[in-house]
Motif scaffolding. Structure first.
Motif, PDB file in Angstrom:
ATOM      1  N   ALA A  12       0.233 -14.878   1.985  1.00 46.37           N
ATOM      2  CA  ALA A  12      -0.477 -15.849   2.746  1.00 46.37           C
ATOM      3  C   ALA A  12       0.784 -16.341   3.868  1.00 46.37           C
ATOM      4  CB  ALA A  12      -1.039 -17.095   1.944  1.00 46.37           C
ATOM      5  N   HIS A  13       0.155 -16.744   5.117  1.00 45.92           N
ATOM      6  CA  HIS A  13       0.902 -17.668   5.629  1.00 45.92           C
ATOM      7  C   HIS A  13       0.158 -18.823   5.976  1.00 45.92           C
ATOM      8  CE1 HIS A  13       2.701 -19.238   9.089  1.00 45.92           C
ATOM      9  NE2 HIS A  13       1.623 -19.300  10.090  1.00 45.92           N
ATOM     10  N   ASN A  14       0.911 -20.174   5.616  1.00 49.25           N
ATOM     11  CA  ASN A  14      -0.010 -21.478   5.735  1.00 49.25           C
ATOM     12  C   ASN A  14       0.847 -22.311   6.802  1.00 49.25           C
ATOM     13  OD1 ASN A  14      -0.851 -23.810   5.342  1.00 49.25           O
ATOM     14  ND2 ASN A  14      -1.263 -23.720   3.339  1.00 49.25           N
ATOM     15  N   PRO A  15       0.518 -22.313   7.850  1.00 46.03           N
ATOM     16  CA  PRO A  15       1.288 -22.953   8.846  1.00 46.03           C
ATOM     17  C   PRO A  15       1.675 -24.565   8.512  1.00 46.03           C
ATOM     18  CG  PRO A  15      -0.831 -22.728   9.594  1.00 46.03           C
ATOM     19  CD  PRO A  15      -0.751 -21.964   8.271  1.00 46.03           C
ATOM     20  N   ALA A  16       0.797 -25.120   7.610  1.00 43.35           N
ATOM     21  CA  ALA A  16       1.091 -26.512   7.199  1.00 43.35           C
ATOM     22  C   ALA A  16       1.960 -26.746   5.927  1.00 43.35           C
ATOM     23  CB  ALA A  16      -0.368 -27.224   6.513  1.00 43.35           C
ATOM     24  N   TRP A  17       2.496 -25.413   5.552  1.00 44.76           N
ATOM     25  CA  TRP A  17       3.405 -25.584   4.380  1.00 44.76           C
ATOM     26  C   TRP A  17       4.571 -24.616   4.814  1.00 44.76           C
ATOM     27  CZ3 TRP A  17       0.442 -23.959  -0.802  1.00 44.76           C
ATOM     28  CH2 TRP A  17      -0.285 -25.002  -1.119  1.00 44.76           C
ATOM     29  N   PRO A  18       5.551 -25.076   5.612  1.00 44.94           N
ATOM     30  CA  PRO A  18       6.775 -24.261   6.023  1.00 44.94           C
ATOM     31  C   PRO A  18       7.590 -23.684   4.738  1.00 44.94           C
ATOM     32  CG  PRO A  18       6.933 -27.033   6.429  1.00 44.94           C
ATOM     33  CD  PRO A  18       5.673 -26.761   6.289  1.00 44.94           C
ATOM     34  N   ALA A  41       0.747  -1.281   0.183  1.00 43.40           N
ATOM     35  CA  ALA A  41      -0.079  -0.101   0.066  1.00 43.40           C
ATOM     36  C   ALA A  41       0.777   1.267  -0.051  1.00 43.40           C
ATOM     37  CB  ALA A  41      -1.028  -0.085   1.350  1.00 43.40           C
ATOM     38  N   GLU A  42       1.914   1.157   0.801  1.00 39.60           N
ATOM     39  CA  GLU A  42       2.599   2.670   0.782  1.00 39.60           C
ATOM     40  C   GLU A  42       3.492   2.625  -0.490  1.00 39.60           C
ATOM     41  OE1 GLU A  42       5.215   1.493   4.205  1.00 39.60           O
ATOM     42  OE2 GLU A  42       3.666   1.787   5.630  1.00 39.60           O
ATOM     43  N   ALA A  43       3.845   1.656  -1.303  1.00 39.80           N
ATOM     44  CA  ALA A  43       4.325   1.600  -2.463  1.00 39.80           C
ATOM     45  C   ALA A  43       3.599   2.137  -3.784  1.00 39.80           C
ATOM     46  CB  ALA A  43       5.028   0.207  -2.897  1.00 39.80           C
ATOM     47  N   GLY A  44       2.370   2.311  -3.562  1.00 39.69           N
ATOM     48  CA  GLY A  44       1.288   2.710  -4.358  1.00 39.69           C
ATOM     49  C   GLY A  44       0.109   1.477  -4.698  1.00 39.69           C
ATOM     50  N   GLY A  45       0.518   0.303  -4.482  1.00 40.22           N
ATOM     51  CA  GLY A  45      -0.715  -0.662  -4.480  1.00 40.22           C
ATOM     52  C   GLY A  45      -1.883  -0.405  -3.824  1.00 40.22           C
ATOM     53  N   THR A  46      -2.888  -1.403  -4.036  1.00 42.59           N
ATOM     54  CA  THR A  46      -4.064  -1.333  -3.354  1.00 42.59           C
ATOM     55  C   THR A  46      -4.315  -2.638  -2.584  1.00 42.59           C
ATOM     56  OG1 THR A  46      -5.000  -0.009  -5.261  1.00 42.59           O
ATOM     57  CG2 THR A  46      -6.429  -1.019  -3.618  1.00 42.59           C
ATOM     58  N   VAL A  47      -4.656  -2.389  -1.300  1.00 40.41           N
ATOM     59  CA  VAL A  47      -5.140  -3.624  -0.452  1.00 40.41           C
ATOM     60  C   VAL A  47      -6.628  -4.035  -1.067  1.00 40.41           C
ATOM     61  CG1 VAL A  47      -5.545  -4.570   1.782  1.00 40.41           C
ATOM     62  CG2 VAL A  47      -3.712  -3.193   1.169  1.00 40.41           C
ATOM     63  N   VAL A  48      -6.695  -5.123  -1.646  1.00 36.80           N
ATOM     64  CA  VAL A  48      -8.125  -5.628  -2.100  1.00 36.80           C
ATOM     65  C   VAL A  48      -8.685  -6.302  -1.289  1.00 36.80           C
ATOM     66  CG1 VAL A  48      -7.450  -4.671  -4.496  1.00 36.80           C
ATOM     67  CG2 VAL A  48      -7.101  -7.499  -3.838  1.00 36.80           C
ATOM     68  N   ARG A  49      -8.303  -7.097  -0.347  1.00 37.87           N
ATOM     69  CA  ARG A  49      -8.589  -7.607   0.732  1.00 37.87           C
ATOM     70  C   ARG A  49      -7.816  -7.714   2.002  1.00 37.87           C
ATOM     71  NH1 ARG A  49      -9.725 -14.131   0.608  1.00 37.87           N
ATOM     72  NH2 ARG A  49     -10.524 -14.364   2.941  1.00 37.87           N
ATOM     73  N   ALA A  50      -8.255  -7.273   2.989  1.00 37.83           N
ATOM     74  CA  ALA A  50      -7.468  -7.183   4.101  1.00 37.83           C
ATOM     75  C   ALA A  50      -7.132  -8.567   4.689  1.00 37.83           C
ATOM     76  CB  ALA A  50      -8.106  -6.357   5.287  1.00 37.83           C
ATOM     77  N   ALA A  51      -5.929  -8.650   5.335  1.00 37.42           N
ATOM     78  CA  ALA A  51      -5.678  -9.946   5.780  1.00 37.42           C
ATOM     79  C   ALA A  51      -6.828 -10.489   6.991  1.00 37.42           C
ATOM     80  CB  ALA A  51      -4.374  -9.826   6.574  1.00 37.42           C
ATOM     81  N   GLU A  52      -6.908 -11.758   7.060  1.00 40.60           N
ATOM     82  CA  GLU A  52      -7.591 -12.353   7.812  1.00 40.60           C
ATOM     83  C   GLU A  52      -7.321 -13.794   8.176  1.00 40.60           C
ATOM     84  OE1 GLU A  52     -11.692 -11.804   6.556  1.00 40.60           O
ATOM     85  OE2 GLU A  52     -11.629 -12.856   4.897  1.00 40.60           O
ATOM     86  N   ARG A  53      -8.000 -14.472   9.063  1.00 42.66           N
ATOM     87  CA  ARG A  53      -7.616 -15.930   9.278  1.00 42.66           C
ATOM     88  C   ARG A  53      -8.460 -16.826   8.279  1.00 42.66           C
ATOM     89  NH1 ARG A  53      -3.283 -16.917  11.916  1.00 42.66           N
ATOM     90  NH2 ARG A  53      -3.376 -15.686  13.592  1.00 42.66           N
ATOM     91  N   ALA A  54      -8.133 -17.631   7.704  1.00 44.86           N
ATOM     92  CA  ALA A  54      -8.629 -18.474   6.441  1.00 44.86           C
ATOM     93  C   ALA A  54      -9.312 -19.630   7.201  1.00 44.86           C
ATOM     94  CB  ALA A  54      -7.592 -18.872   5.460  1.00 44.86           C
ATOM     95  N   GLU A  55     -10.310 -20.178   6.691  1.00 44.54           N
ATOM     96  CA  GLU A  55     -10.897 -21.395   7.180  1.00 44.54           C
ATOM     97  C   GLU A  55      -9.965 -22.549   7.124  1.00 44.54           C
ATOM     98  OE1 GLU A  55     -11.956 -21.969   2.696  1.00 44.54           O
ATOM     99  OE2 GLU A  55     -12.191 -20.242   3.998  1.00 44.54           O
ATOM    100  N   TRP A  56      -8.722 -22.461   6.348  1.00 45.67           N
ATOM    101  CA  TRP A  56      -8.117 -23.698   6.448  1.00 45.67           C
ATOM    102  C   TRP A  56      -6.922 -23.584   7.375  1.00 45.67           C
ATOM    103  CZ3 TRP A  56      -3.649 -21.447   4.795  1.00 45.67           C
ATOM    104  CH2 TRP A  56      -3.718 -20.161   3.950  1.00 45.67           C
ATOM    105  N   GLY A  57      -6.836 -22.522   8.171  1.00 46.92           N
ATOM    106  CA  GLY A  57      -5.986 -22.459   9.232  1.00 46.92           C
ATOM    107  C   GLY A  57      -4.762 -21.403   9.102  1.00 46.92           C
TER     108      GLY A  57
END
Length: 143
Positions: free
Chosen positions: A127-133, A94-110
């Motif tokens: 994304a942060h996916n705890p099942a995919w290190p 966002a600071e670089a001039g992009g647009t956040v189109v979906r704010a970060a949130e917890r996903a149903e897959w964890g």
């Protein structure tokens, strides 16, 4: 042999290469190659990311150029090690001039996920996916 199962280069059709180059540099990405025809190639932990004038890219592929900018039915993704890195990446975009189109949130897959668009409307998932290190290069290890 068929087609090798790898992605060597992702090329984004860009309306203003200078603006797009400034955006991706502001994300902290390094240009590896630049050409007078507008090509910019960025180094990533995965395939090379290329920026190229959208009209030239369409002509090269012998297809009509897209009308307008925005979502084109494709997202690119960056996986990170923690949820706080997702938040930081979205702030940086966002600071670089992009647009956040979906704010970060917890996903149903964890996991924890958000999306931003670059100045041309190309959509990126962070994304942060705890099942995919992540391995040493930052690429997700899929069990």
């Amino acid at each position: 042999m068929g087609v090798p199962a790898r992605i060597s280069l992702v090329t984004l059709g860009i309306s203003d290469v200078g603006r797009a180059e400034r955006f991706y540099r502001a994300l902290g990405w390094d240009v590896r190659a630049a050409a007078d025809d507008g090509l910019r190639v960025f180094d990533t932990a995965g395939p090379w990311l290329a920026l190229y004038p959208v009209g030239s890219l369409a002509a090269d592929a012998d297809v009509p150029p897209p009308s307008g900018s925005g979502f084109r039915g494709l997202t690119l993704a960056v996986n990170v090690a923690t949820p706080s890195e997702v938040d930081e990446a979205l702030r940086t975009a966002a600071e670089a001039g992009g647009t956040v189109v979906r704010a970060a949130e917890r996903a149903e897959w964890g996991g924890y996920v958000g999306y931003f668009a670059d100045p041309d409307g190309h959509v990126w998932e962070v994304a942060h996916n705890p099942a995919w290190p992540l391995d040493e290069s930052g690429r997700p290890v899929i069990p």
